[in-house]
Design an enzyme around this catalytic site. Structure first.
Site, short mmCIF file in Angstrom:
data_model
loop_
_atom_site.label_atom_id
_atom_site.label_comp_id
_atom_site.label_asym_id
_atom_site.label_seq_id
_atom_site.Cartn_x
_atom_site.Cartn_y
_atom_site.Cartn_z
N GLY A 91 0.81 -1.50 -0.02
CA GLY A 91 0.02 0.03 -0.13
C GLY A 91 0.97 1.29 0.15
N SER A 93 2.13 4.63 -1.48
CA SER A 93 1.52 5.47 -2.54
C SER A 93 2.72 6.27 -3.00
CB SER A 93 0.34 5.94 -2.02
OG SER A 93 0.43 6.90 -0.72
N HIS A 98 9.22 6.31 4.19
CA HIS A 98 8.64 7.06 5.22
C HIS A 98 8.06 6.18 6.09
CE1 HIS A 98 5.68 6.51 2.05
NE2 HIS A 98 4.77 6.46 2.97
N HIS A 100 5.37 5.99 9.14
CA HIS A 100 4.13 6.46 9.60
C HIS A 100 4.22 6.10 11.05
CE1 HIS A 100 1.51 6.49 5.96
NE2 HIS A 100 2.51 5.63 5.63
P1 5GP Z 1 1.78 5.52 1.96
O1 5GP Z 1 0.48 5.49 1.17
O2 5GP Z 1 2.95 5.50 0.74
O3 5GP Z 1 2.43 4.69 3.04
O4 5GP Z 1 1.98 6.77 2.64
C1 5GP Z 1 2.11 8.17 2.08
C2 5GP Z 1 1.19 9.15 3.07
O5 5GP Z 1 1.45 10.51 2.58
C3 5GP Z 1 -0.35 9.16 3.00
O6 5GP Z 1 -0.82 8.98 4.32
C4 5GP Z 1 -0.71 10.35 2.64
O7 5GP Z 1 -1.66 11.07 3.28
C5 5GP Z 1 0.61 11.07 2.86
N1 5GP Z 1 0.71 12.26 2.06
C6 5GP Z 1 1.00 12.35 0.47
N2 5GP Z 1 0.86 13.61 0.14
C7 5GP Z 1 0.89 14.45 1.28
C8 5GP Z 1 1.75 15.84 1.34
O8 5GP Z 1 1.65 16.64 0.30
N3 5GP Z 1 1.63 16.35 2.62
C9 5GP Z 1 1.54 15.63 3.51
N4 5GP Z 1 1.86 16.21 4.86
N5 5GP Z 1 1.28 14.16 3.60
C10 5GP Z 1 1.09 13.57 2.33
#
Ligand code: 5GP
Ligand code: ZN
Length: 112
Positions: A91, A93, A98, A100
């Site tokens: 998952g 994106s 990174h 969380h």
């Molecule tokens: P992933 O889905 O890759 O594990 O997490 C990516 C995270 O980045 C998501 O929780 C999404 O809400 C966050 N995210 C995406 N674009 C931005 C942004 O421009 N600013 C911030 N603060 N968070 C972002």
């Protein structure tokens, strides 16, 4: 490279910063999934946890050390979860490593 987290790390895209040093940045997630939800990224671009190797793994220890400090500073006393999604099935994106950090409510396990 057109990477949104590289742009956040450089300041080109603004973010709600919690902590920053020369190596990493912590900032609140734009779409929070818990009362406290922030992300910790290395400023150096690494695609994801699947690209951690001998040459770049020290950053992971630094991130985890700072997460312990940041959560303490934020007054999080009931626990939290650290998650790094990897690739399609994980998952992920945003293809920039990174972590969380989710807190402020009881989190389900196993995740869906
Ligand atoms: P992933 O889905 O890759 O594990 O997490 C990516 C995270 O980045 C998501 O929780 C999404 O809400 C966050 N995210 C995406 N674009 C931005 C942004 O421009 N600013 C911030 N603060 N968070 C972002
Ligand atoms: Zn990047």
């Amino acid at each position: 490279m057109d990477c949104i987290f590289c742009k956040i790390a450089s300041g080109e895209i603004p973010s709600k910063k919690i902590y920053e040093d020369e190596k990493i940045l912590a900032f609140y997630d734009i779409e929070p999934q818990a009362p406290v939800h922030f992300l910790v990224i290395p400023k150096e671009h690494i695609d994801g946890a699947d690209r951690i190797d001998e040459s770049n793994s020290a950053i992971v220890a630094h991130v985890f050390q700072k997460i312990a400090e940041i959560t303490y500073e934020l007054g999080i006393t009931q626990g939290y979860r650290i998650v790094s999604n990897v690739g399609k099935d994980g998952g992920q994106s945003v293809r920039h490593l990174h972590f969380h950090v989710l807190a402020g409510r009881e989190l389900a396990w196993p995740p869906g």
